[in-house]
Write a protein that holds these residues in place. Structure first.
Motif, PDB file in Angstrom:
ATOM      1  N   TYR A 153       0.859  -1.194  -0.014  1.00  0.00           N
ATOM      2  CA  TYR A 153      -0.199  -0.048  -0.189  1.00  0.00           C
ATOM      3  C   TYR A 153       0.953   1.196  -0.122  1.00  0.00           C
ATOM      4  O   TYR A 153       1.033   2.143   0.968  1.00  0.00           O
ATOM      5  CB  TYR A 153      -0.836  -0.040   1.271  1.00  0.00           C
ATOM      6  N   ASP A 154       1.491   1.506  -0.935  1.00  0.00           N
ATOM      7  CA  ASP A 154       2.498   2.510  -1.178  1.00  0.00           C
ATOM      8  C   ASP A 154       1.798   3.875  -1.876  1.00  0.00           C
ATOM      9  O   ASP A 154       1.043   3.667  -2.947  1.00  0.00           O
ATOM     10  CB  ASP A 154       3.610   2.091  -2.268  1.00  0.00           C
ATOM     11  N   GLY A 155       1.876   5.094  -1.299  1.00  0.00           N
ATOM     12  CA  GLY A 155       1.246   5.995  -1.916  1.00  0.00           C
ATOM     13  C   GLY A 155       0.178   6.685  -0.981  1.00  0.00           C
ATOM     14  O   GLY A 155      -0.141   6.119   0.016  1.00  0.00           O
ATOM     15  N   PRO A 156      -0.406   7.775  -1.183  1.00  0.00           N
ATOM     16  CA  PRO A 156      -1.177   8.435  -0.399  1.00  0.00           C
ATOM     17  C   PRO A 156      -2.717   7.822  -0.586  1.00  0.00           C
ATOM     18  O   PRO A 156      -3.477   8.307   0.439  1.00  0.00           O
ATOM     19  CB  PRO A 156      -1.206   9.887  -0.879  1.00  0.00           C
ATOM     20  N   GLY A 157      -3.035   7.023  -1.407  1.00  0.00           N
ATOM     21  CA  GLY A 157      -4.325   6.623  -1.649  1.00  0.00           C
ATOM     22  C   GLY A 157      -5.039   7.904  -2.387  1.00  0.00           C
ATOM     23  O   GLY A 157      -4.773   8.482  -2.977  1.00  0.00           O
ATOM     24  N   PRO A 158      -6.570   7.795  -2.231  1.00  0.00           N
ATOM     25  CA  PRO A 158      -7.483   7.027  -1.603  1.00  0.00           C
ATOM     26  C   PRO A 158      -7.294   5.637  -2.167  1.00  0.00           C
ATOM     27  O   PRO A 158      -7.123   5.229  -3.278  1.00  0.00           O
ATOM     28  CB  PRO A 158      -8.659   7.742  -1.689  1.00  0.00           C
ATOM     29  N   TRP A 159      -7.528   4.739  -1.223  1.00  0.00           N
ATOM     30  CA  TRP A 159      -7.613   3.324  -1.586  1.00  0.00           C
ATOM     31  C   TRP A 159      -9.000   2.715  -2.023  1.00  0.00           C
ATOM     32  O   TRP A 159      -9.227   1.586  -1.747  1.00  0.00           O
ATOM     33  CB  TRP A 159      -6.914   2.383  -0.489  1.00  0.00           C
ATOM     34  N   PHE A 160      -9.777   3.397  -2.644  1.00  0.00           N
ATOM     35  CA  PHE A 160     -11.275   3.059  -3.044  1.00  0.00           C
ATOM     36  C   PHE A 160     -11.595   3.973  -4.137  1.00  0.00           C
ATOM     37  O   PHE A 160     -11.051   5.042  -4.548  1.00  0.00           O
ATOM     38  CB  PHE A 160     -12.104   3.350  -1.829  1.00  0.00           C
ATOM     39  N   THR A 161     -12.784   3.448  -4.697  1.00  0.00           N
ATOM     40  CA  THR A 161     -13.361   4.324  -5.889  1.00  0.00           C
ATOM     41  C   THR A 161     -14.902   3.821  -5.349  1.00  0.00           C
ATOM     42  O   THR A 161     -15.296   2.724  -5.117  1.00  0.00           O
ATOM     43  CB  THR A 161     -13.265   3.792  -7.259  1.00  0.00           C
ATOM     44  N   CYS A 162     -16.032   4.965  -5.608  1.00  0.00           N
ATOM     45  CA  CYS A 162     -17.176   4.719  -5.496  1.00  0.00           C
ATOM     46  C   CYS A 162     -17.973   4.672  -6.723  1.00  0.00           C
ATOM     47  O   CYS A 162     -19.378   4.620  -6.908  1.00  0.00           O
ATOM     48  CB  CYS A 162     -17.814   5.857  -4.834  1.00  0.00           C
ATOM     49  N   LYS A 163     -17.158   5.030  -7.811  1.00  0.00           N
ATOM     50  CA  LYS A 163     -17.993   5.095  -9.224  1.00  0.00           C
ATOM     51  C   LYS A 163     -18.078   3.633  -9.936  1.00  0.00           C
ATOM     52  O   LYS A 163     -17.224   2.860  -9.865  1.00  0.00           O
ATOM     53  CB  LYS A 163     -16.970   5.810 -10.000  1.00  0.00           C
TER      54      LYS A 163
ATOM     55  N   LYS B 132     -22.058  12.260  -2.938  1.00  0.00           N
ATOM     56  CA  LYS B 132     -20.952  12.850  -1.893  1.00  0.00           C
ATOM     57  C   LYS B 132     -21.121  12.089  -0.506  1.00  0.00           C
ATOM     58  O   LYS B 132     -20.256  11.925   0.157  1.00  0.00           O
ATOM     59  CB  LYS B 132     -21.678  14.356  -1.597  1.00  0.00           C
ATOM     60  N   SER B 133     -22.388  11.643  -0.215  1.00  0.00           N
ATOM     61  CA  SER B 133     -22.742  10.870   1.054  1.00  0.00           C
ATOM     62  C   SER B 133     -22.118   9.572   1.051  1.00  0.00           C
ATOM     63  O   SER B 133     -21.431   9.360   1.872  1.00  0.00           O
ATOM     64  CB  SER B 133     -24.137  10.835   1.164  1.00  0.00           C
ATOM     65  N   ILE B 134     -22.100   8.730  -0.150  1.00  0.00           N
ATOM     66  CA  ILE B 134     -21.464   7.490  -0.274  1.00  0.00           C
ATOM     67  C   ILE B 134     -19.919   7.657  -0.037  1.00  0.00           C
ATOM     68  O   ILE B 134     -19.500   6.719   0.598  1.00  0.00           O
ATOM     69  CB  ILE B 134     -22.063   6.899  -1.555  1.00  0.00           C
ATOM     70  N   GLU B 135     -19.402   8.624  -0.859  1.00  0.00           N
ATOM     71  CA  GLU B 135     -18.038   8.801  -0.900  1.00  0.00           C
ATOM     72  C   GLU B 135     -17.645   9.075   0.872  1.00  0.00           C
ATOM     73  O   GLU B 135     -16.393   8.449   1.076  1.00  0.00           O
ATOM     74  CB  GLU B 135     -17.544   9.820  -1.503  1.00  0.00           C
TER      75      GLU B 135
ATOM     76  N   ARG C  72      -6.762  -5.366   5.370  1.00  0.00           N
ATOM     77  CA  ARG C  72      -6.511  -5.089   4.387  1.00  0.00           C
ATOM     78  C   ARG C  72      -5.943  -5.973   3.202  1.00  0.00           C
ATOM     79  O   ARG C  72      -5.126  -7.097   4.061  1.00  0.00           O
ATOM     80  CB  ARG C  72      -5.435  -3.833   4.303  1.00  0.00           C
ATOM     81  N   GLY C  73      -5.958  -5.836   2.106  1.00  0.00           N
ATOM     82  CA  GLY C  73      -5.402  -6.914   1.119  1.00  0.00           C
ATOM     83  C   GLY C  73      -6.013  -6.920   0.001  1.00  0.00           C
ATOM     84  O   GLY C  73      -7.168  -6.089  -0.374  1.00  0.00           O
ATOM     85  N   ARG C  74      -5.917  -7.927  -0.971  1.00  0.00           N
ATOM     86  CA  ARG C  74      -6.595  -8.010  -2.137  1.00  0.00           C
ATOM     87  C   ARG C  74      -7.920  -8.169  -2.188  1.00  0.00           C
ATOM     88  O   ARG C  74      -8.725  -8.037  -3.118  1.00  0.00           O
ATOM     89  CB  ARG C  74      -5.846  -9.101  -2.956  1.00  0.00           C
ATOM     90  N   GLN C  75      -8.364  -8.854  -1.198  1.00  0.00           N
ATOM     91  CA  GLN C  75      -9.819  -9.205  -1.220  1.00  0.00           C
ATOM     92  C   GLN C  75     -10.981  -7.938  -0.581  1.00  0.00           C
ATOM     93  O   GLN C  75     -12.113  -8.043  -0.617  1.00  0.00           O
ATOM     94  CB  GLN C  75     -10.059 -10.170  -0.084  1.00  0.00           C
ATOM     95  N   ILE C  76     -10.398  -6.679  -0.317  1.00  0.00           N
ATOM     96  CA  ILE C  76     -11.213  -5.660   0.312  1.00  0.00           C
ATOM     97  C   ILE C  76     -11.910  -4.992  -0.860  1.00  0.00           C
ATOM     98  O   ILE C  76     -11.386  -4.883  -2.069  1.00  0.00           O
ATOM     99  CB  ILE C  76     -10.053  -4.476   0.670  1.00  0.00           C
ATOM    100  N   MET C  77     -13.100  -4.283  -0.695  1.00  0.00           N
ATOM    101  CA  MET C  77     -14.049  -3.874  -1.588  1.00  0.00           C
ATOM    102  C   MET C  77     -13.328  -2.653  -2.524  1.00  0.00           C
ATOM    103  O   MET C  77     -12.454  -2.124  -1.848  1.00  0.00           O
ATOM    104  CB  MET C  77     -15.322  -3.589  -0.975  1.00  0.00           C
ATOM    105  N   MET C  78     -13.939  -2.341  -3.520  1.00  0.00           N
ATOM    106  CA  MET C  78     -13.560  -1.437  -4.222  1.00  0.00           C
ATOM    107  C   MET C  78     -14.055  -0.032  -3.530  1.00  0.00           C
ATOM    108  O   MET C  78     -13.327   1.030  -3.589  1.00  0.00           O
ATOM    109  CB  MET C  78     -14.230  -1.324  -5.598  1.00  0.00           C
ATOM    110  N   GLY C  79     -15.175  -0.082  -2.965  1.00  0.00           N
ATOM    111  CA  GLY C  79     -15.875   1.009  -2.383  1.00  0.00           C
ATOM    112  C   GLY C  79     -17.465   0.626  -2.199  1.00  0.00           C
ATOM    113  O   GLY C  79     -17.893  -0.404  -2.832  1.00  0.00           O
TER     114      GLY C  79
END
Length: 812
Positions: free
Chosen positions: A82-92, A615-618, A595-602
């Motif tokens: 998990y290198d970098g600032p993230g964010p580690w998700f997307t809601c789109k 905005k609310s879901i993000e 955390r890991g490969r199995q975590i949701m996209m968002g």
């Protein structure tokens, strides 16, 4: 140096992960990584012992090593960076998940290359095309008029899809969905009980570049309508006419910012009229049968489907799993192809398979599909694991489908006996119902028969306890005889005599239930996760399990316990490990994160619902996944020094005592239930009040979680006072009141779960009916919706606080 002891038992078997056959008896222990023990002893007097790096374990008959600590790698290269600032998700809905790969191990590209469902299903069809993939009784035999259930059909009479026909029908469904107007990133919703059409809808939708959005069979029409609109469903697959009518009515009542995307309905449980249409928000939408969808797919060329398949990325969303939504609208968890496939194959390849001899040989492995396929457990265990294992390992898997009424009518055992599953996941309610029936049968025995059964179970319990993590592997004298004469017969009668891996999850299970099955020679392994982690974060195996623990982290998955700042989830400190499960000092407890490969996209933010919704879901997603990629579970727990995780409560469920104490209700509630076999559920209330009270339900005929059942007492409840046969009579019965009072007192006097008076239950009330999904008190996985229950019974709760009695009689 870790303890190494041996219990010698000869067995003919392959040498597991080493992949070699043997021509003589061997001791066998699976080797998962370089820091694990593998051992082989040649011949009956052989002396050869190989130990890599550190020895962990003892030899258990049947080729299983009992370990002294959890088999968790300490090599950082085995975990995703998990290198970098993230964010580690997307809601789109049209974006890809950021790639997460370890440098080596099961989470690496080399061990588990990112793949799509379409590629994996094709591989399974190419390799095992003639093997059965899905089996279902068609037509489903109707229940008898007397309330009994017709016997299961003979196996050869079940309607069967081979892996080749499964793949071919999935392609036909995909082409049909495209013809109906399904666009890339849109959804196919399914509302109905488990069926082959469910799985074909998943495969067809993802082949066409879309995703599956499952609905619970017990969803209200309003909830179903919300999920169809929110998921952006272009096609809705429904089971029966009633669901279609109720859904259309709910959709017509919605006032969404943009028009619905629904273009057609497909029915798999009934035959619509030719050219049938329904009106949805002013437009006529076609309703067709599943057979018509297949025929439509047959007429389409393969070119467009193949183009869409090639355009799908493993990092795109494959399925939406909706949370239970105990408060507010349910959230849609976006799970990518890669996350699902990694979890489906990784769990069995790395841990369950070698340890339990599951999926490692060219033979059939069987699953029974009965949990909702809209839940993450059904998605993973029934739909995705069989595909991944068949494509990637020597075995081939077959999913048998339960009948829609099996759980409601208590007939799940009949389907177990028909399918003889080799792997079975049961929610705690299912295991507890089975245990109730077995206990009732045992209590009816007398004389020599009862003595023999008690002898066998005592030996079984001794053996089960010695097989817990750190155990000595001792097999008591006579256990093999007891297993042959008694215990194997019990397992055979349950349809579990060929079970290699039994698991429980989705809700807490009582330790006494695990002990009971242990006495029968059935080891039930606790697993833990959530929709947001593809259901898999920790697991237990025969080589590493402790009753009361939900196991150790899945290979390639990081699991830690943090003290998290109340206002900023990015401020956190890892908790020290507890010496044992029983040492639950607050210093060891914190929020379980993974955390890991199995975590949701968002969580899915549906653009059609407008910018405020997005905005609310993000915001909700950012409150779940922090800047370092840690998924915050909301569960409170601790990690033992041996690497086993224990859940001590859920932060939202914690009762804040009058003096500020954090009181976890589940251990207290479980102790009360275990102390009186007639009690079904206990729910403590006491948040920000002067003391705690409890709402209690009794075991009743027909109470299965989905419906509340009748007034008639069932199972262990009938033995509390044989002269009392109904709940309504028990409310005023002295024997019953004393029995429940004694159970409550036992919990209050247990210093481990009630360290001071703030934790104790001061008053209780027996309710005249059970909690159920039907009344909105339980989730589809039978977890208690505490805020809803408390609100529904607030009058009764207030009555308890106003009373001077310990037992407060129910008043409507």
């Amino acid at each position: 140096m870790t303890k190494l002891t041996t219990r010698m038992q000869w067995q003919w078997m392959p040498t597991g992960i080493q992949g070699k056959s043997v021509a003589q008896p061997y001791f066998w222990v699976s080797c998962l990584r370089e820091d694990h023990l593998w051992l082989s002893t040649k011949g009956r007097g052989g002396k050869k012992l190989t130990r890599r790096s550190r020895a962990m374990g003892n030899i258990l008959g049947g080729g299983v090593a009992i370990l002294d600590e959890a088999p968790v790698s300490k090599d950082p290269d085995c975990y995703c960076g998990y290198d970098g600032p993230g964010p580690w998700f997307t809601c789109k809905p049209d974006e890809q998940q950021q790639p997460r790969l370890a440098k080596k191990g099961i989470a690496s590209r080399e061990s588990c290359p990112p793949e799509t469902f379409a590629a994996l299903l094709k591989k399974a069809a190419d390799l095992k095309g003639d093997k059965p993939a899905m089996k279902v009784e068609r037509p489903v035999p109707a229940p008898n008029e007397d309330g009994t259930v017709p016997p299961a059909l003979e196996d050869e009479k079940w309607m069967t899809w081979t892996w080749k026909s499964y793949y071919e029908d999935a392609r036909r469904a995909g082409k049909g969905f495209i013809k109906l107007g399904l666009q890339k990133f849109e959804s196919v919703s399914v509302w109905g009980f488990n069926a082959p059409e469910w799985m074909l809808s998943l495969q067809g939708a993802t082949m066409a570049g879309g995703k599956l959005a499952g609905l619970y069979p017990t969803d209200t029409p309003e909830t179903a309508g919300y999920k169809v609109a929110h998921s952006g469903a272009a096609v809705v697959v429904v089971e029966d006419r009633s669901k279609l009518d109720r859904l259309v009515d709910a959709l017509n009542k919605r006032k969404d910012p943009k028009p619905l995307r629904v273009k057609a309905f497909v029915a798999y449980g009934f035959a619509p009229a030719d050219d049938e249409k329904v009106e949805v928000q002013g437009d006529k939408k076609p309703v067709m049968s599943w057979a018509a969808l297949m025929a439509m797919g047959d007429k389409e060329s393969d070119a467009e489907l193949d183009k869409r398949i090639a355009d799908v990325s493993p990092l795109e969303c494959a399925a939406l799993v909706y949370t239970s939504g105990t408060t507010g609208e349910p959230k849609a968890v976006m799970l990518s192809h890669d996350a699902i496939i990694f979890t489906s194959s990784g769990v069995f390849e790395a841990s369950v398979g070698p340890t339990h001899n599951f999926a490692v040989l060219p033979e059939q492995e069987r699953f029974l599909s009965y949990l909702p396929l809209s839940h993450v457990a059904g998605l993973m265990v029934d739909m995705c694991c069989p595909m991944a294992l068949t494509a990637k390992l020597p075995c081939w898997c077959t999913a048998y489908f339960a009948r829609p009424y099996d759980l409601k009518m208590g007939a799940i055992k009949d389907r177990l006996c028909a399918a003889r599953p080799t792997a079975f996941l049961g929610v705690p309610l299912v295991w507890e119902k089975i245990a109730d029936k077995l206990r009732a049968i045992g209590a009816a025995n007398s004389g020599l028969k009862q003595s023999i059964a008690s002898w066998a179970k005592d030996l079984g319990l001794t053996q089960a306890k010695s097989s817990l993590l750190g155990g000595d592997g001792y097999t008591p004298v006579g256990f093999t005889l007891a297993e042959t004469l008694i215990l194997s017969k019990v397992k055979g009668a349950l349809g579990m005599d060929q079970l290699k891996y039994a698991a429980t999850g989705a809700a807490p299970i009582r330790v006494d239930t695990l002990e009971y099955f242990g006495s029968l020679g059935l080891s039930i392994n606790e697993v833990y996760g959530m929709s947001e982690s593809c259901g898999g974060a920790t697991l237990s195996t025969q080589s590493a399990h402790l009753w009361g623990s939900c196991g150790f982290p899945v290979d390639g998955v990081e699991v830690k316990v943090f003290k998290v700042d109340a206002t900023d989830i990015n401020k956190k400190t890892e908790c020290p490990r507890t010496p044992s499960l029983d040492d639950n000092h607050e210093d060891y407890q914190g929020e379980i994160c993974f955390r890991g490969r199995q975590i949701m996209m968002g969580y899915l933010a549906q653009p059609d619902f407008g910018p405020e919704h997005v905005k609310s879901i993000e915001k909700k997603t950012a409150e779940a996944i922090d800047a370092e990629g840690w998924m915050h579970s909301g569960d409170k727990g601790m990690m033992t020094a041996s690497g086993m995780l224990k859940i001590t409560g859920r932060f939202k469920e914690l009762i804040i005592g009058d003096g500020g104490e954090n009181i976890a209700p589940v251990p207290i509630e479980d102790h009360i239930k275990a102390s009186c076999d007639g009690i079904n559920e206990v729910m403590m209330v006491g948040d920000k009040r002067k003391f705690n009270v409890a709402l209690i339900t009794l075991k009743a005929v027909g109470a299965n979680g989905e419906v509340p059942g009748t007034d008639d007492l069932d199972a262990g409840a009938k033995r509390v006072n044989p002269d009392v046969t109904t709940i309504s009579a028990a409310l005023d019965d002295k024997v019953w009141i004393e029995a429940v009072t004694k159970a409550v007192t036992s919990a209050n006097n247990n210093g481990k779960i009630c360290p001071n008076n703030a934790f104790k239950v001061q008053k209780f009330m027996i309710l005249p009916t059970n909690f159920s999904e039907e009344h909105g008190f339980l989730t589809p996985t039978k977890k208690l919706k505490r805020p809803i229950v408390e609100k529904a019974f607030i009058k009764q709760v207030d009555q308890m606080y106003a009373s001077k009695e310990t037992y407060v009689r129910y008043q409507a």
